[in-house]
Design a protein around this motif. Structure first.
Motif, PDB file in Angstrom:
ATOM      1  N   PRO A 101       0.826  -1.214   0.000  1.00 26.99           N
ATOM      2  CA  PRO A 101       0.000   0.000   0.000  1.00 26.99           C
ATOM      3  C   PRO A 101       0.860   1.263   0.000  1.00 26.99           C
ATOM      4  N   ARG A 102       0.488   2.226  -0.838  1.00 25.91           N
ATOM      5  CA  ARG A 102       1.242   3.472  -0.964  1.00 25.91           C
ATOM      6  C   ARG A 102       1.295   4.262   0.354  1.00 25.91           C
ATOM      7  N   PHE A 103       0.263   4.127   1.179  1.00 26.39           N
ATOM      8  CA  PHE A 103       0.210   4.944   2.393  1.00 26.39           C
ATOM      9  C   PHE A 103       1.355   4.601   3.356  1.00 26.39           C
ATOM     10  N   LEU A 104       1.943   3.407   3.187  1.00 24.05           N
ATOM     11  CA  LEU A 104       3.093   3.047   4.023  1.00 24.05           C
ATOM     12  C   LEU A 104       4.287   3.942   3.689  1.00 24.05           C
ATOM     13  N   ASP A 105       4.470   4.246   2.410  1.00 25.97           N
ATOM     14  CA  ASP A 105       5.520   5.176   2.005  1.00 25.97           C
ATOM     15  C   ASP A 105       5.254   6.565   2.573  1.00 25.97           C
ATOM     16  N   THR A 106       3.987   6.977   2.496  1.00 16.87           N
ATOM     17  CA  THR A 106       3.619   8.304   2.995  1.00 16.87           C
ATOM     18  C   THR A 106       3.927   8.436   4.482  1.00 16.87           C
ATOM     19  N   LEU A 107       3.575   7.402   5.245  1.00 21.95           N
ATOM     20  CA  LEU A 107       3.857   7.416   6.682  1.00 21.95           C
ATOM     21  C   LEU A 107       5.346   7.511   6.959  1.00 21.95           C
ATOM     22  N   LEU A 108       6.138   6.824   6.134  1.00 19.70           N
ATOM     23  CA  LEU A 108       7.584   6.803   6.317  1.00 19.70           C
ATOM     24  C   LEU A 108       8.224   8.148   5.972  1.00 19.70           C
ATOM     25  N   GLY A 109       7.641   8.848   5.008  1.00 23.50           N
ATOM     26  CA  GLY A 109       8.275  10.069   4.524  1.00 23.50           C
ATOM     27  C   GLY A 109       7.719  11.367   5.062  1.00 23.50           C
ATOM     28  N   ILE A 110       6.550  11.346   5.698  1.00 23.56           N
ATOM     29  CA  ILE A 110       5.877  12.590   6.066  1.00 23.56           C
ATOM     30  C   ILE A 110       6.661  13.413   7.091  1.00 23.56           C
ATOM     31  N   LEU A 111       7.261  12.763   8.100  1.00 21.68           N
ATOM     32  CA  LEU A 111       7.988  13.498   9.137  1.00 21.68           C
ATOM     33  C   LEU A 111       9.241  14.185   8.577  1.00 21.68           C
ATOM     34  N   PRO A 112      10.140  13.454   7.860  1.00 18.71           N
ATOM     35  CA  PRO A 112      11.302  14.157   7.297  1.00 18.71           C
ATOM     36  C   PRO A 112      10.898  15.220   6.283  1.00 18.71           C
ATOM     37  N   TYR A 113       9.784  15.006   5.576  1.00 17.34           N
ATOM     38  CA  TYR A 113       9.304  16.001   4.619  1.00 17.34           C
ATOM     39  C   TYR A 113       8.945  17.302   5.332  1.00 17.34           C
ATOM     40  N   ILE A 114       8.252  17.186   6.461  1.00 11.96           N
ATOM     41  CA  ILE A 114       7.848  18.374   7.230  1.00 11.96           C
ATOM     42  C   ILE A 114       9.077  19.060   7.840  1.00 11.96           C
ATOM     43  N   ILE A 115       9.982  18.246   8.396  1.00 13.30           N
ATOM     44  CA  ILE A 115      11.181  18.803   9.035  1.00 13.30           C
ATOM     45  C   ILE A 115      12.068  19.539   8.029  1.00 13.30           C
TER      46      ILE A 115
END
Length: 659
Positions: A348-362
């Motif tokens: 599922p694509r949302f697993l990638d989103t969960l993995l990347g959302i924090l470093p993306y925001i930081i």
């Protein structure tokens, strides 16, 4: 049944059935839009509209018809990319003739072979130097009677050619005489366009010269129209009136196909050179939105930017390096958040989103600062209006790709081969994913099958993520090799599937990834096709060489691993009083290294018919002979994949930047 990305309803069927009609219909729709931009002697770009180019095409076609060129006739086109090339190309196609192109870097033996093999009576040449290559041994082109020169010819050259039975005609004379065309003759030419079948051959492009097996790829009008009908799916960001900077050799099918696609998508192109300083200068003048280039050029651009930064202060260097580091980390996070990472195993694509959302925001704010301080200025060097660029003709190095993504420059990979006219896939400009060569054009079917020694084991398509041989079928597949049905039968099976010779895999989202090559042909970073067997045979002719293997896939140059003939090498050492304590150390002595360098250069050079890109830049001497079942098979043929694995360290050293 092979699943396609797009349904058949997505084909643009308004383009016409052949290339001249494509230009005619787009001219009717966009008469005043810029199609060509050419730099004059003052360094200013002069623009030519669709209507002007179309008029020049029909006028040239009228002149060529009076010159005696008929439908189905082969006409040489020996020139680099320039305004006149496109006019001549379209004019010949309008008459139903077939052009046979080659670039100015081709050697005389290659040009003469091509013109003779295709029985050309007429040929265009860029300048006198290209014609001179033919006149050196004019007996090798007995059918050639007329030479049309783009540049003004020298009087002495005209007389020399005439004495050898070749009439020299100036292109500009044909251009000026073409204005005499009447309305009736104009209509007659346009009417004749309708009689050109989509299956008629448009061009014959040679993928290897006389230094390899002569393979003239016959491409039809429909081969090119097929990709024009679907190109807008991958180039979705392109808008009417967008300008492309063209720097690649136009005879190469990659650049040529995009020229037709630009017309189909109602854009234009400006002519430049594949020299970084010239290219960047022209970008500032023309402010293009798009361009194509080979991997080596993108690598040179990136290296040039780094060299420029090294000349600046320590603070500036720190600022640049920090910004690039942040940019790379941010883009990795962005790929995860926005689904820009290829999936070769479903999840599922949302697993990638969960993995990347924090470093993306930081990283968002640091990336914003880097954009304002560094990246915006870097992209301004490309004219300031670039939407995207395409890399093709070889594999793009991951480090180069990541650098351009880091600075916010959209660099996309494409894939194809001359035999498929050539573009089979391009990354989607609206949603480009890394680590692949893009979405497969819907004008083709592509499947990955099991293989052994570059040949399919069975026809069953492998599942996503499984590595195998890339097979292609569809409207873009060539008509066949000219006069070589035997070679055609080797690459296209009875069901129409073409063996690309490449190893690849399909992603879960129907993107293609190339992971290696199953065939012998080497493609350098600059896009040059190298046939290693002929080079190897030349080196093997040396009495000091037992066996040679040429390497260089996706590298800047070619290199070689050589198994010396031990007995002859030792004999040479004794005859020349070379001191050594054992055979291994003997091979490392300057005397032996130098004699091998001499042996190689004596056999692989311009005089023996090899291009600059075909010359061996580095070599390594192996201590042992190749063994049966290990490096060579029962037929004593090289097992290239095994050699690449066994001598991984030696090969890495050959392509190291260190001397």
């Amino acid at each position: 049944m092979i699943e396609k990305i797009f349904p058949d309803t997505t084909f643009d069927k308004t383009l016409g059935k052949n290339l001249p009609i494509l230009l005619r219909e787009k001219t009717k729709k966009n008469p005043n839009l810029t199609l060509q931009a050419v730099k004059n002697k003052s360094g200013v770009f002069v623009r030519y509209s669709y209507s002007q180019v179309y008029q020049h095409v029909l006028e040239m076609a009228h002149s060529l018809k009076k010159l005696g060129i008929k439908r189905g006739e082969h006409v040489g086109l020996m020139s680099d990319n320039r305004r006149e090339w496109l006019i001549a190309d379209y004019a010949l196609l309008t008459l139903g003739a077939i052009d046979v192109p080659r670039g100015c870097d081709s050697m005389g033996v290659e040009i003469r072979f091509i013109l003779n093999f295709t029985e050309c009576k007429v040929s265009f040449f860029e300048n006198g130097r290209q014609l001179e290559k033919v006149l050196e041994k004019v007996e090798e082109v007995p059918l050639l009677k007329t030479a049309v020169l783009f540049d003004y010819p020298d009087e002495k050259l005209i007389e020399k050619a005439k004495s050898l039975g070749i009439e020299v005609v100036n292109y500009h004379f044909l251009e000026s005489s073409g204005v005499e065309i009447t309305k009736e003759e104009w209509k007659e030419l346009e009417d004749s366009m309708e009689t050109i079948s989509p299956d008629d051959t448009a061009t014959i492009i040679f993928t290897s010269g006389t230094t390899g097996v002569p393979k003239g790829v016959q491409l039809t009008h429909d081969n090119f129209i097929a990709q024009c009908e679907v190109a807008h799916h991958c180039l979705g960001l392109m808008q009417r009136g967008d300008m492309w900077l063209t720097v690649l050799p136009i005879w190469h099918s990659f650049e040529r196909a995009f020229c037709y696609m630009v017309v189909a998508m109602e854009g234009g192109f400006a002519y430049s050179k594949p020299i970084v300083s010239v290219m960047l200068s022209d970008m500032a003048l023309i402010q293009p939105q798009w361009m194509n280039a080979v991997p080596r050029l993108w690598e040179s651009v990136a290296q040039g930017l780094f060299r420029e930064i090294k000349k600046q202060s320590g603070i500036r260097q720190w600022e640049f390096n920090t910004a690039v580091f942040i940019g790379k980390q941010f883009y990795k996070a962005k790929e995860l958040v926005f689904g820009l990472r290829c999936r070769y195993h479903w999840y599922p694509r949302f697993l990638d989103t969960l993995l990347g959302i924090l470093p993306y925001i930081i990283l968002w704010i640091p990336r914003f600062v880097a954009e304002k301080l560094v990246f915006k200025k870097l992209r301004a060097k490309f004219g300031g209006k670039m939407r995207a660029a395409i890399s093709g003709g070889g594999a793009l190095q991951p480090s180069t790709e990541s650098f351009f993504h880091a600075i916010g420059f959209k660099l996309m990979e494409g894939y194809g081969m001359t035999e498929t006219s050539p573009v089979l896939s391009v990354c989607n400009s609206k949603k480009p994913r890394s680590n692949n060569v893009g979405q497969i054009f819907p004008s083709n079917e592509v499947k990955i099958v099991k293989e052994k020694n570059g040949q399919p084991v069975d026809s069953k398509p492998l599942k996503p993520g499984k590595r195998g041989l890339v097979m292609v079928k569809g409207r873009q597949v060539m008509k066949g090799y000219y006069k070589r049905p035997d070679l055609t039968a080797k690459i296209i099976d009875k069901d129409g599937w073409l063996n690309t010779g490449d190893l690849g895999m399909i992603s879960c989202d129907k993107e293609l990834k190339i992971v290696g090559r199953a065939k012998d042909t080497i493609v350098l970073l600059g896009g040059e096709n190298i046939e290693p067997v002929v080079i190897e045979n030349a080196v093997n002719a040396s009495p000091l060489v037992e066996r040679c293997v040429v390497l260089g896939q996706d590298q800047k140059y070619i290199a070689a691993l050589i198994c010396p003939d031990q007995a002859n090498v030792i004999a040479y050492a004794e005859e020349n009083s070379i001191f050594y304590d054992n055979y291994e150390n003997l091979l490392e002595t300057n005397e032996i290294q130098n004699v091998f360098r001499t042996e190689i250069d004596m056999r692989v050079n311009a005089k023996t018919g090899f291009r600059t890109c075909e010359r061996i830049f580095k070599f390594g001497l192996l201590h042992q002979s190749f063994q049966l079942g290990k490096e060579i098979n029962a037929k004593h043929e090289l097992m290239r994949h095994s050699i690449s694995e066994i001598y991984k360290k030696e090969i890495k050293k050959l392509f190291s930047e260190k001397k």
